[in-house]
Design a protein around this motif. Structure first.
Motif, PDB file in Angstrom:
ATOM      1  N   LEU A  77       0.827  -1.154   0.199  1.00 48.78           N
ATOM      2  CA  LEU A  77       0.103  -0.049   0.044  1.00 48.78           C
ATOM      3  C   LEU A  77       0.746   1.159   0.000  1.00 48.78           C
ATOM      4  O   LEU A  77       1.856   1.313   0.610  1.00 48.78           O
ATOM      5  N   ALA A  78       0.341   2.101  -0.530  1.00 44.81           N
ATOM      6  CA  ALA A  78       1.087   3.493  -0.641  1.00 44.81           C
ATOM      7  C   ALA A  78       0.686   4.305   0.483  1.00 44.81           C
ATOM      8  O   ALA A  78      -0.432   4.392   0.806  1.00 44.81           O
ATOM      9  N   THR A  79       1.587   5.068   1.248  1.00 43.32           N
ATOM     10  CA  THR A  79       1.204   5.742   2.281  1.00 43.32           C
ATOM     11  C   THR A  79       1.806   7.334   2.157  1.00 43.32           C
ATOM     12  O   THR A  79       1.588   8.117   3.011  1.00 43.32           O
ATOM     13  N   GLN A  80       2.644   7.426   1.158  1.00 43.31           N
ATOM     14  CA  GLN A  80       3.218   8.780   0.778  1.00 43.31           C
ATOM     15  C   GLN A  80       2.846   9.418  -0.427  1.00 43.31           C
ATOM     16  O   GLN A  80       3.215   8.612  -1.302  1.00 43.31           O
ATOM     17  N   ARG A  81       2.671  10.309  -0.411  1.00 41.02           N
ATOM     18  CA  ARG A  81       2.358  11.341  -1.815  1.00 41.02           C
ATOM     19  C   ARG A  81       3.544  11.561  -1.919  1.00 41.02           C
ATOM     20  O   ARG A  81       4.452  12.905  -1.193  1.00 41.02           O
ATOM     21  N   ASP A  82       4.340  11.607  -3.147  1.00 40.93           N
ATOM     22  CA  ASP A  82       5.819  11.698  -3.623  1.00 40.93           C
ATOM     23  C   ASP A  82       5.797  12.624  -4.868  1.00 40.93           C
ATOM     24  O   ASP A  82       4.891  12.557  -5.687  1.00 40.93           O
ATOM     25  N   GLY A  90      12.967  21.551  -9.257  1.00 45.26           N
ATOM     26  CA  GLY A  90      12.280  22.184 -10.663  1.00 45.26           C
ATOM     27  C   GLY A  90      10.962  21.181 -10.852  1.00 45.26           C
ATOM     28  O   GLY A  90      10.220  21.849 -11.563  1.00 45.26           O
ATOM     29  N   GLY A  91      10.648  20.264  -9.902  1.00 38.99           N
ATOM     30  CA  GLY A  91       9.489  19.626 -10.248  1.00 38.99           C
ATOM     31  C   GLY A  91       8.076  20.591  -9.636  1.00 38.99           C
ATOM     32  O   GLY A  91       8.252  21.653  -8.865  1.00 38.99           O
ATOM     33  N   THR A  92       6.880  20.118 -10.059  1.00 44.23           N
ATOM     34  CA  THR A  92       5.793  21.031 -10.086  1.00 44.23           C
ATOM     35  C   THR A  92       4.883  20.252  -8.999  1.00 44.23           C
ATOM     36  O   THR A  92       5.032  18.886  -8.787  1.00 44.23           O
ATOM     37  N   ASP A  93       4.076  20.867  -8.381  1.00 45.49           N
ATOM     38  CA  ASP A  93       3.038  20.424  -7.690  1.00 45.49           C
ATOM     39  C   ASP A  93       1.698  20.079  -8.153  1.00 45.49           C
ATOM     40  O   ASP A  93       0.615  19.910  -7.541  1.00 45.49           O
ATOM     41  N   ASP A  94       1.575  19.271  -9.308  1.00 48.53           N
ATOM     42  CA  ASP A  94       0.376  18.808 -10.140  1.00 48.53           C
ATOM     43  C   ASP A  94       0.300  17.356 -10.199  1.00 48.53           C
ATOM     44  O   ASP A  94       1.218  16.760  -9.970  1.00 48.53           O
ATOM     45  N   ASP A  95      -0.742  16.904 -10.565  1.00 47.07           N
ATOM     46  CA  ASP A  95      -1.197  15.784 -10.667  1.00 47.07           C
ATOM     47  C   ASP A  95      -0.243  14.918 -11.477  1.00 47.07           C
ATOM     48  O   ASP A  95       0.241  13.553 -11.292  1.00 47.07           O
ATOM     49  N   SER A  96       0.433  15.541 -12.563  1.00 49.89           N
ATOM     50  CA  SER A  96       1.433  14.566 -13.436  1.00 49.89           C
ATOM     51  C   SER A  96       2.708  14.543 -12.652  1.00 49.89           C
ATOM     52  O   SER A  96       3.524  13.523 -13.343  1.00 49.89           O
ATOM     53  N   ASN A  97       3.148  15.154 -11.719  1.00 49.09           N
ATOM     54  CA  ASN A  97       4.435  14.923 -10.949  1.00 49.09           C
ATOM     55  C   ASN A  97       4.169  14.284  -9.434  1.00 49.09           C
ATOM     56  O   ASN A  97       5.055  14.406  -8.902  1.00 49.09           O
ATOM     57  N   VAL A  98       3.091  13.654  -9.424  1.00 46.30           N
ATOM     58  CA  VAL A  98       2.997  12.914  -7.995  1.00 46.30           C
ATOM     59  C   VAL A  98       2.784  11.281  -8.228  1.00 46.30           C
ATOM     60  O   VAL A  98       2.168  10.967  -9.171  1.00 46.30           O
ATOM     61  N   GLN A  99       3.068  10.608  -7.119  1.00 43.66           N
ATOM     62  CA  GLN A  99       3.014   9.231  -7.155  1.00 43.66           C
ATOM     63  C   GLN A  99       2.890   8.640  -5.665  1.00 43.66           C
ATOM     64  O   GLN A  99       3.399   9.273  -4.933  1.00 43.66           O
ATOM     65  N   GLY A 100       2.518   7.792  -5.619  1.00 48.21           N
ATOM     66  CA  GLY A 100       2.239   7.044  -4.302  1.00 48.21           C
ATOM     67  C   GLY A 100       3.052   6.013  -4.107  1.00 48.21           C
ATOM     68  O   GLY A 100       3.679   5.227  -4.926  1.00 48.21           O
ATOM     69  N   LEU A 101       3.982   6.106  -2.771  1.00 51.32           N
ATOM     70  CA  LEU A 101       4.995   5.333  -2.445  1.00 51.32           C
ATOM     71  C   LEU A 101       4.610   4.721  -1.154  1.00 51.32           C
ATOM     72  O   LEU A 101       4.104   5.468  -0.416  1.00 51.32           O
ATOM     73  N   CYS A 102       5.231   3.596  -0.904  1.00 51.89           N
ATOM     74  CA  CYS A 102       5.239   2.960   0.496  1.00 51.89           C
ATOM     75  C   CYS A 102       6.354   3.943   1.462  1.00 51.89           C
ATOM     76  O   CYS A 102       6.953   4.589   0.621  1.00 51.89           O
ATOM     77  N   HIS A 103       6.148   3.633   2.699  1.00 48.78           N
ATOM     78  CA  HIS A 103       7.283   4.330   3.438  1.00 48.78           C
ATOM     79  C   HIS A 103       8.747   4.033   3.091  1.00 48.78           C
ATOM     80  O   HIS A 103       9.690   4.727   3.015  1.00 48.78           O
ATOM     81  N   ALA A 104       8.865   2.742   3.054  1.00 44.69           N
ATOM     82  CA  ALA A 104      10.465   2.354   2.636  1.00 44.69           C
ATOM     83  C   ALA A 104      10.841   2.830   1.354  1.00 44.69           C
ATOM     84  O   ALA A 104      12.113   3.432   1.229  1.00 44.69           O
TER      85      ALA A 104
END
Length: 126
Positions: A77-82, A90-104
């Protein structure tokens, strides 16, 4: 008790090549003090509060699994918005630049990004 007692045992300044004894408990002599850290004025403003919570909920409902674990054939399960490309790079805070990651996976990615940031700072200071 005397008022002029040192705060810590004297130790050498940790600036490369400097051996001056430091007696005030800090790690650097007065000649090699570090500048106080300040957020760059060009830093991207981070999303916080309810807006961030809404964005996290939307991300985890659309893709509840860690994308890195999925890539490796694991189900976690993803617990972090990365941010795929970090805001500091230089990354942006929009949906195309985020992914779900687990803590590890998030921890491992963050450590690598932190190392790159320190290297950039080191090369920029020279």
């Amino acid at each position: 008790m005397a008022q002029n007692m040192p705060k810590a045992a004297p130790k050498p300044c940790n600036y490369p090549g400097c051996g001056v004894l430091v007696r005030d408990g800090s790690s650097r002599c007065s000649k090699h003090q570090r500048e106080a850290w300040a957020k760059p004025t060009t830093a991207t403003k981070r999303v916080t509060g309810r807006r961030l919570q809404t964005m996290r909920a939307a991300l985890f409902s659309s893709n509840p699994l860690c994308v890195e674990c999925e890539r490796l054939g694991r189900v976690t399960l993803a617990t972090q918005r990365d941010h795929i490309r970090p805001l500091a790079e230089g990354g942006t805070d929009d949906d195309s630049n985020v992914q779900g990651l687990c803590h590890a996976c998030h921890e491992a990615k963050s450590l690598a990004e932190s190392k790159r940031g320190r290297q950039r700072a080191q090369w920029g200071a020279q």
